[in-house]
Motif scaffolding. Structure first.
Motif, PDB file in Angstrom:
ATOM      1  N   ALA A   1      14.005  14.464  -8.814  1.00 23.59           N
ATOM      2  CA  ALA A   1      14.178  14.656  -7.184  1.00 23.59           C
ATOM      3  C   ALA A   1      13.253  13.956  -6.545  1.00 23.59           C
ATOM      4  N   TRP A   2      11.956  14.048  -7.019  1.00 25.21           N
ATOM      5  CA  TRP A   2      10.648  13.422  -6.174  1.00 25.21           C
ATOM      6  C   TRP A   2      10.965  11.911  -6.374  1.00 25.21           C
ATOM      7  N   ARG A   3      11.352  11.435  -7.693  1.00 26.87           N
ATOM      8  CA  ARG A   3      11.414  10.127  -7.829  1.00 26.87           C
ATOM      9  C   ARG A   3      12.623   9.172  -6.753  1.00 26.87           C
ATOM     10  N   ARG A   4      13.634  10.174  -6.626  1.00 26.09           N
ATOM     11  CA  ARG A   4      14.882   9.592  -5.955  1.00 26.09           C
ATOM     12  C   ARG A   4      14.194   9.850  -4.211  1.00 26.09           C
ATOM     13  N   LEU A   5      13.586  10.886  -4.309  1.00 22.26           N
ATOM     14  CA  LEU A   5      13.133  10.712  -2.712  1.00 22.26           C
ATOM     15  C   LEU A   5      12.073   9.673  -2.649  1.00 22.26           C
ATOM     16  N   GLY A   6      11.150   9.604  -3.328  1.00 21.18           N
ATOM     17  CA  GLY A   6      10.341   8.298  -3.281  1.00 21.18           C
ATOM     18  C   GLY A   6      10.821   7.062  -2.818  1.00 21.18           C
ATOM     19  N   PHE A   7      11.553   6.861  -3.850  1.00 21.82           N
ATOM     20  CA  PHE A   7      12.395   5.490  -3.786  1.00 21.82           C
ATOM     21  C   PHE A   7      13.127   5.342  -2.429  1.00 21.82           C
ATOM     22  N   THR A   8      14.035   6.288  -2.041  1.00 25.09           N
ATOM     23  CA  THR A   8      14.447   6.492  -0.694  1.00 25.09           C
ATOM     24  C   THR A   8      13.763   6.226   0.364  1.00 25.09           C
ATOM     25  N   VAL A   9      12.700   7.031   0.601  1.00 31.82           N
ATOM     26  CA  VAL A   9      11.830   7.102   1.717  1.00 31.82           C
ATOM     27  C   VAL A   9      11.178   5.560   1.646  1.00 31.82           C
ATOM     28  N   MET A  10      10.547   5.288   0.550  1.00 31.10           N
ATOM     29  CA  MET A  10      10.187   3.831   0.491  1.00 31.10           C
ATOM     30  C   MET A  10      10.940   2.892   1.024  1.00 31.10           C
ATOM     31  N   ALA A  11      12.332   2.900   0.752  1.00 33.64           N
ATOM     32  CA  ALA A  11      13.553   1.990   1.143  1.00 33.64           C
ATOM     33  C   ALA A  11      13.393   2.116   2.832  1.00 33.64           C
ATOM     34  N   LEU A  12      13.515   3.195   3.125  1.00 33.50           N
ATOM     35  CA  LEU A  12      13.562   3.369   4.740  1.00 33.50           C
ATOM     36  C   LEU A  12      12.378   2.934   5.496  1.00 33.50           C
ATOM     37  N   ILE A  13      11.225   3.224   4.714  1.00 34.55           N
ATOM     38  CA  ILE A  13       9.950   2.820   5.766  1.00 34.55           C
ATOM     39  C   ILE A  13       9.726   1.350   5.548  1.00 34.55           C
ATOM     40  N   SER A  14      10.363   0.687   4.348  1.00 32.21           N
ATOM     41  CA  SER A  14       9.943  -0.751   4.027  1.00 32.21           C
ATOM     42  C   SER A  14      10.919  -1.546   5.224  1.00 32.21           C
TER      43      SER A  14
ATOM     44  N   MET B   1       0.907  -1.153   0.155  1.00 37.38           N
ATOM     45  CA  MET B   1       0.109  -0.121   0.033  1.00 37.38           C
ATOM     46  C   MET B   1       0.814   1.316   0.018  1.00 37.38           C
ATOM     47  N   MET B   2       1.978   1.320   1.013  1.00 36.06           N
ATOM     48  CA  MET B   2       2.894   2.299   1.020  1.00 36.06           C
ATOM     49  C   MET B   2       3.419   2.665  -0.469  1.00 36.06           C
ATOM     50  N   ALA B   3       4.045   1.349  -0.954  1.00 37.98           N
ATOM     51  CA  ALA B   3       4.879   1.929  -1.905  1.00 37.98           C
ATOM     52  C   ALA B   3       3.830   2.228  -3.366  1.00 37.98           C
ATOM     53  N   ALA B   4       2.540   1.890  -3.546  1.00 38.61           N
ATOM     54  CA  ALA B   4       1.651   2.297  -4.257  1.00 38.61           C
ATOM     55  C   ALA B   4       1.307   3.716  -4.162  1.00 38.61           C
ATOM     56  N   MET B   5       1.213   4.269  -3.047  1.00 39.62           N
ATOM     57  CA  MET B   5       0.883   5.547  -2.894  1.00 39.62           C
ATOM     58  C   MET B   5       1.993   6.556  -3.131  1.00 39.62           C
ATOM     59  N   TRP B   6       3.190   5.918  -2.659  1.00 37.67           N
ATOM     60  CA  TRP B   6       4.238   6.507  -3.097  1.00 37.67           C
ATOM     61  C   TRP B   6       4.479   6.920  -4.508  1.00 37.67           C
ATOM     62  N   ASN B   7       3.951   5.949  -5.470  1.00 37.60           N
ATOM     63  CA  ASN B   7       4.142   5.968  -6.862  1.00 37.60           C
ATOM     64  C   ASN B   7       3.052   7.142  -7.105  1.00 37.60           C
ATOM     65  N   TRP B   8       1.755   7.291  -6.481  1.00 36.87           N
ATOM     66  CA  TRP B   8       0.847   8.158  -6.619  1.00 36.87           C
ATOM     67  C   TRP B   8       1.340   9.496  -6.534  1.00 36.87           C
TER      68      TRP B   8
END
Length: 199
Positions: free
Chosen positions: A146-159, A115-122
């Motif tokens: 910049a947003w894509r890199r932030l999204g993948f970085t934060v997804m990694a930290l959260i997961s 869910m978290m990854a899908a919403m980061w994609n959104w």
């Protein structure tokens, strides 16, 4: 949250951050400059982003089920605060520790990493669309990247935090050290893979 708890999440964020190859993660200097350059424009998108985010979650039964009755306004405020803080920076250890804490919150609330990854994609798609509508092509691409890199970085930290919190909770429930519990999980995963292998 106590100072000791904050220090723990700061240390976890640093540990998880160090596992991400520098070429594949958020760039705190260059990407932060992109955010700073377009801060006022991105702030103006907050209402679109918050409403669309929660409209998306509440329209899908699986994600709608995470929320309690009447909770949406409080959650919208949380997202609004996060978005405005993110757009304003700074992207320091405190910011990434805060993002790491989200993994623990998600375990407690029953928010799956999917869910978290899908919403980061959104979020990234929405910001990308708005950037392309409002900025010249090259500037828009800088914001998108910049947003894509932030999204993948934060997804990694959260997961990673989610997995860590989950394993720690299970280990405590079993009365076992987290390291031993992780070893047992890896051994069991090896056995499961062996059973799936042909011959």
């Amino acid at each position: 949250m106590t100072e000791k708890s904050l220090a723990r999440f700061y240390a976890l964020a640093q540990e998880f951050w160090s596992q991400l190859p520098p070429q594949a993660r958020f760039r705190p200097l260059e990407d932060a400059k992109t955010f700073a350059r377009h801060q006022e424009l991105m702030k103006s998108w907050v209402d679109i982003l918050v409403k669309g985010f929660y409209d998306t979650l509440f329209a899908h039964p699986a994600t709608r089920a995470v929320f309690r009755e009447g909770e949406r306004p409080a959650r919208e405020k949380t997202l609004r605060d996060w978005y405005l803080r993110t757009v304003a920076g700074p992207f320091n250890g405190q910011y990434f520790a805060w993002q790491t804490l989200v993994g623990l919150v998600h375990v407690r609330r029953g928010v799956a990493n999917a869910m978290m990854a899908a919403m980061w994609n959104w979020v990234v798609e929405t910001v990308s669309r708005l950037a392309r509508e409002k900025l010249p092509s090259e500037e828009a691409q800088g914001v998108v990247d910049a947003w894509r890199r932030l999204g993948f970085t934060v997804m990694a930290l959260i997961s990673e935090s989610y997995l860590h919190a989950y394993l720690e909770a299970l280990a405590q429930a079993e009365g076992v050290e987290v390291g031993r519990f992780l070893d047992r999980a890896q051994q069991e995963a090896a056995r499961m893979l062996a059973r799936l292998s042909p011959g």
